[in-house]
Design a protein around this motif. Structure first.
Motif, PDB file in Angstrom:
ATOM      1  N   VAL A 134       0.424  -1.539  -0.347  1.00  0.00           N
ATOM      2  CA  VAL A 134       0.153  -0.254   0.306  1.00  0.00           C
ATOM      3  C   VAL A 134       0.654   0.835  -0.045  1.00  0.00           C
ATOM      4  N   ASN A 135       0.787   1.936  -0.872  1.00  0.00           N
ATOM      5  CA  ASN A 135       1.412   2.929  -0.984  1.00  0.00           C
ATOM      6  C   ASN A 135       0.943   5.150  -0.871  1.00  0.00           C
ATOM      7  N   GLN A 136       0.881   5.094  -0.062  1.00  0.00           N
ATOM      8  CA  GLN A 136       0.365   6.223   0.673  1.00  0.00           C
ATOM      9  C   GLN A 136      -0.829   7.202  -0.117  1.00  0.00           C
ATOM     10  N   ILE A 137      -1.801   6.234   0.234  1.00  0.00           N
ATOM     11  CA  ILE A 137      -3.237   6.277   0.183  1.00  0.00           C
ATOM     12  C   ILE A 137      -4.284   6.736   1.139  1.00  0.00           C
ATOM     13  N   SER A 138      -5.057   7.889   1.215  1.00  0.00           N
ATOM     14  CA  SER A 138      -5.735   9.003   1.365  1.00  0.00           C
ATOM     15  C   SER A 138      -7.460   8.649   0.662  1.00  0.00           C
ATOM     16  N   PHE A 139      -8.746   7.746   2.107  1.00  0.00           N
ATOM     17  CA  PHE A 139      -9.294   8.412   1.943  1.00  0.00           C
ATOM     18  C   PHE A 139     -10.930   8.279   3.075  1.00  0.00           C
ATOM     19  N   SER A 140     -11.587   8.817   2.895  1.00  0.00           N
ATOM     20  CA  SER A 140     -12.463   8.398   4.276  1.00  0.00           C
ATOM     21  C   SER A 140     -14.193   8.169   3.760  1.00  0.00           C
ATOM     22  N   VAL A 141     -14.516   7.500   4.766  1.00  0.00           N
ATOM     23  CA  VAL A 141     -15.417   6.977   4.374  1.00  0.00           C
ATOM     24  C   VAL A 141     -16.489   7.963   5.305  1.00  0.00           C
ATOM     25  N   GLN A 142     -17.874   8.293   4.964  1.00  0.00           N
ATOM     26  CA  GLN A 142     -18.921   9.063   5.961  1.00  0.00           C
ATOM     27  C   GLN A 142     -19.590   7.905   6.282  1.00  0.00           C
ATOM     28  N   PRO A 143     -20.433   8.199   7.765  1.00  0.00           N
ATOM     29  CA  PRO A 143     -21.068   7.751   7.890  1.00  0.00           C
ATOM     30  C   PRO A 143     -22.593   6.868   7.800  1.00  0.00           C
ATOM     31  N   GLY A 144     -22.987   6.147   7.075  1.00  0.00           N
ATOM     32  CA  GLY A 144     -24.019   5.783   6.410  1.00  0.00           C
ATOM     33  C   GLY A 144     -23.671   5.674   5.251  1.00  0.00           C
ATOM     34  N   GLU A 145     -22.062   5.355   4.480  1.00  0.00           N
ATOM     35  CA  GLU A 145     -21.905   5.567   3.438  1.00  0.00           C
ATOM     36  C   GLU A 145     -21.745   3.792   3.347  1.00  0.00           C
ATOM     37  N   ILE A 146     -22.158   3.375   2.155  1.00  0.00           N
ATOM     38  CA  ILE A 146     -22.247   2.046   1.365  1.00  0.00           C
ATOM     39  C   ILE A 146     -20.631   2.326  -0.028  1.00  0.00           C
ATOM     40  N   VAL A 147     -19.803   1.372   0.780  1.00  0.00           N
ATOM     41  CA  VAL A 147     -18.176   2.203  -0.187  1.00  0.00           C
ATOM     42  C   VAL A 147     -18.293   1.009  -1.248  1.00  0.00           C
ATOM     43  N   GLY A 148     -17.907   0.881  -2.393  1.00  0.00           N
ATOM     44  CA  GLY A 148     -16.715  -0.563  -3.027  1.00  0.00           C
ATOM     45  C   GLY A 148     -15.686  -0.080  -3.403  1.00  0.00           C
ATOM     46  N   PHE A 149     -15.216  -1.121  -2.601  1.00  0.00           N
ATOM     47  CA  PHE A 149     -13.416  -0.939  -2.377  1.00  0.00           C
ATOM     48  C   PHE A 149     -12.784  -2.025  -3.646  1.00  0.00           C
ATOM     49  N   LEU A 150     -12.217  -1.140  -4.626  1.00  0.00           N
ATOM     50  CA  LEU A 150     -11.930  -2.095  -5.671  1.00  0.00           C
ATOM     51  C   LEU A 150     -10.404  -2.494  -5.854  1.00  0.00           C
ATOM     52  N   GLY A 151     -10.216  -3.531  -6.737  1.00  0.00           N
ATOM     53  CA  GLY A 151      -8.950  -3.320  -7.341  1.00  0.00           C
ATOM     54  C   GLY A 151      -8.426  -4.876  -7.242  1.00  0.00           C
ATOM     55  N   PRO A 152      -7.776  -4.786  -8.729  1.00  0.00           N
ATOM     56  CA  PRO A 152      -7.061  -6.300  -8.899  1.00  0.00           C
ATOM     57  C   PRO A 152      -6.603  -6.826  -7.667  1.00  0.00           C
ATOM     58  N   ASN A 153      -6.668  -8.174  -8.073  1.00  0.00           N
ATOM     59  CA  ASN A 153      -5.580  -9.205  -7.194  1.00  0.00           C
ATOM     60  C   ASN A 153      -4.404  -8.236  -6.755  1.00  0.00           C
ATOM     61  N   GLY A 154      -4.112  -8.102  -5.835  1.00  0.00           N
ATOM     62  CA  GLY A 154      -2.868  -7.472  -5.062  1.00  0.00           C
ATOM     63  C   GLY A 154      -2.450  -6.339  -5.077  1.00  0.00           C
ATOM     64  N   ALA A 155      -4.290  -5.335  -5.400  1.00  0.00           N
ATOM     65  CA  ALA A 155      -3.948  -4.226  -5.509  1.00  0.00           C
ATOM     66  C   ALA A 155      -3.148  -3.431  -4.170  1.00  0.00           C
ATOM     67  N   GLY A 156      -3.499  -4.852  -2.770  1.00  0.00           N
ATOM     68  CA  GLY A 156      -3.161  -3.715  -1.788  1.00  0.00           C
ATOM     69  C   GLY A 156      -4.978  -3.384  -0.591  1.00  0.00           C
ATOM     70  N   LYS A 157      -5.671  -3.994  -1.135  1.00  0.00           N
ATOM     71  CA  LYS A 157      -7.292  -4.440  -1.149  1.00  0.00           C
ATOM     72  C   LYS A 157      -7.393  -4.737   0.562  1.00  0.00           C
ATOM     73  N   SER A 158      -7.102  -6.544   0.793  1.00  0.00           N
ATOM     74  CA  SER A 158      -7.121  -6.824   2.020  1.00  0.00           C
ATOM     75  C   SER A 158      -5.841  -6.232   2.964  1.00  0.00           C
ATOM     76  N   THR A 159      -4.776  -5.671   2.211  1.00  0.00           N
ATOM     77  CA  THR A 159      -3.325  -5.380   3.571  1.00  0.00           C
ATOM     78  C   THR A 159      -4.401  -4.124   4.113  1.00  0.00           C
TER      79      THR A 159
END
Length: 305
Positions: free
Chosen positions: A18-43
């Motif tokens: 994972v390389n210097q990523i920034s984001f926020s999720v607001q209360p009540g939001e449903i956000v899809g977190f996408l990326g190819p295998n090995g992109a860093g999602k599970s980490t």
């Protein structure tokens, strides 16, 4: 913010997952977190739930820092990992009772929560079985019931619909949608229809870096706007499909089989009349012609190729 990620980095020896990523999720939001295998999602999700520590940056969940307040973070989160860890020799209710006890649920409150979760995720007919006797889809339901059991304000779900059949998919999508009414939901998936059906927003990462963050309509607009793809269906395969690439405004032609072609146009170009004239001029039988929105799958491929 329910989830606040700032300059997050995770290094494994020479690999930067994972390389210097920034984001926020607001209360009540449903956000899809996408990326190819090995992109860093599970980490990223493991860091947000306190399972592993970041190398750099900060993550706050429900106002708690994952480094300095890990137990408060875990109390605030319902987590379903990608590889659902279950005790296969336990019965469904027995496992949920154990999971609830870890969150200090006791007595009547625990029994009510177990009954409610079993009904919510559709485990009624399977509740008296050992987990090892369940199909993969029903094991996913057990994991989802566990994540929801202590009524957390934040849900982090890593590919929650893996192994579900189409009927189960629809049911679990509804569970996630219902949960999003009063919870924050961040979930990863490779099923784009799922994201389009239930998400308020999409975050895409690739090779550890954030490449997109916004509502789907905004991503479509940024990638060239809506309605830039035409699907043309001819009677039989064309003898010379390359003729489609010669049309003014065509960027790409993709054979779909059975006489169908997906034709990508330049922004703000409507190809339907042009394709119709081509068919008439060359004595081709055109049996179908429709415009198609720039799909999330297409946007995903474009951003992660």
């Amino acid at each position: 913010m329910s989830i606040q990620v700032q300059n997050l980095t995770k290094q494994y020896n020479q690999q930067r997952a994972v390389n210097q990523i920034s984001f926020s999720v607001q209360p009540g939001e449903i956000v899809g977190f996408l990326g190819p295998n090995g992109a860093g999602k599970s980490t990223t999700m493991k860091i947000a739930t306190g399972y592993i520590q970041p190398t750099e940056g900060t993550v706050e969940v429900n106002g708690f820092d994952v480094r300095t307040q890990p137990m408060d973070v875990r109390r605030s989160v319902g987590y379903l990992p990608e590889h659902n860890p279950l005790y296969l020799d336990l019965y469904v209710k027995e496992y949920l009772r154990f999971a609830g006890s870890l969150h200090e649920l006791r007595g009547g409150d625990l029994n009510r929560r177990i009954s409610d979760m079993i009904e919510l995720v559709g485990l009624g007919r399977e509740q008296h079985k050992r987990i090892g006797q369940l199909s993969k889809g029903y094991r996913q339901r057990v994991g989802l019931a566990q994540a929801l059991l202590h009524n957390p304000p934040v849900l982090i779900l890593d590919e929650p619909t893996t192994g579900l059949d189409p009927n189960q998919l629809a049911e679990i999508r509804q569970v996630i949608r219902d949960a999003g009414r009063d919870k924050t939901v961040l979930f990863s998936t490779h099923i784009m229809q799922e994201v389009e059906a239930i998400c308020d927003r999409v975050i895409i990462i690739n090779r550890g870096k954030l490449v997109a963050d916004g509502p789907l309509s905004q991503l479509r607009s940024a990638s060239g706007g809506d309605h830039v793809v035409v699907v043309a269906e001819f009677e039989g395969e064309l003898e010379n499909p390359a003729v489609l690439t010669t049309l003014v405004g065509v960027e790409q032609v993709e054979p779909l089989g059975a006489g169908q072609y997906r034709i990508s146009a330049r922004p703000n170009t409507d190809l339907r009349a042009t394709i119709f004239r081509l068919a008439a001029d060359q004595n081709l039988t055109l049996v179908g012609l429709r415009q198609q929105e720039n799909s999330l799958e297409g946007i995903f491929k474009e951003l992660t190729k």
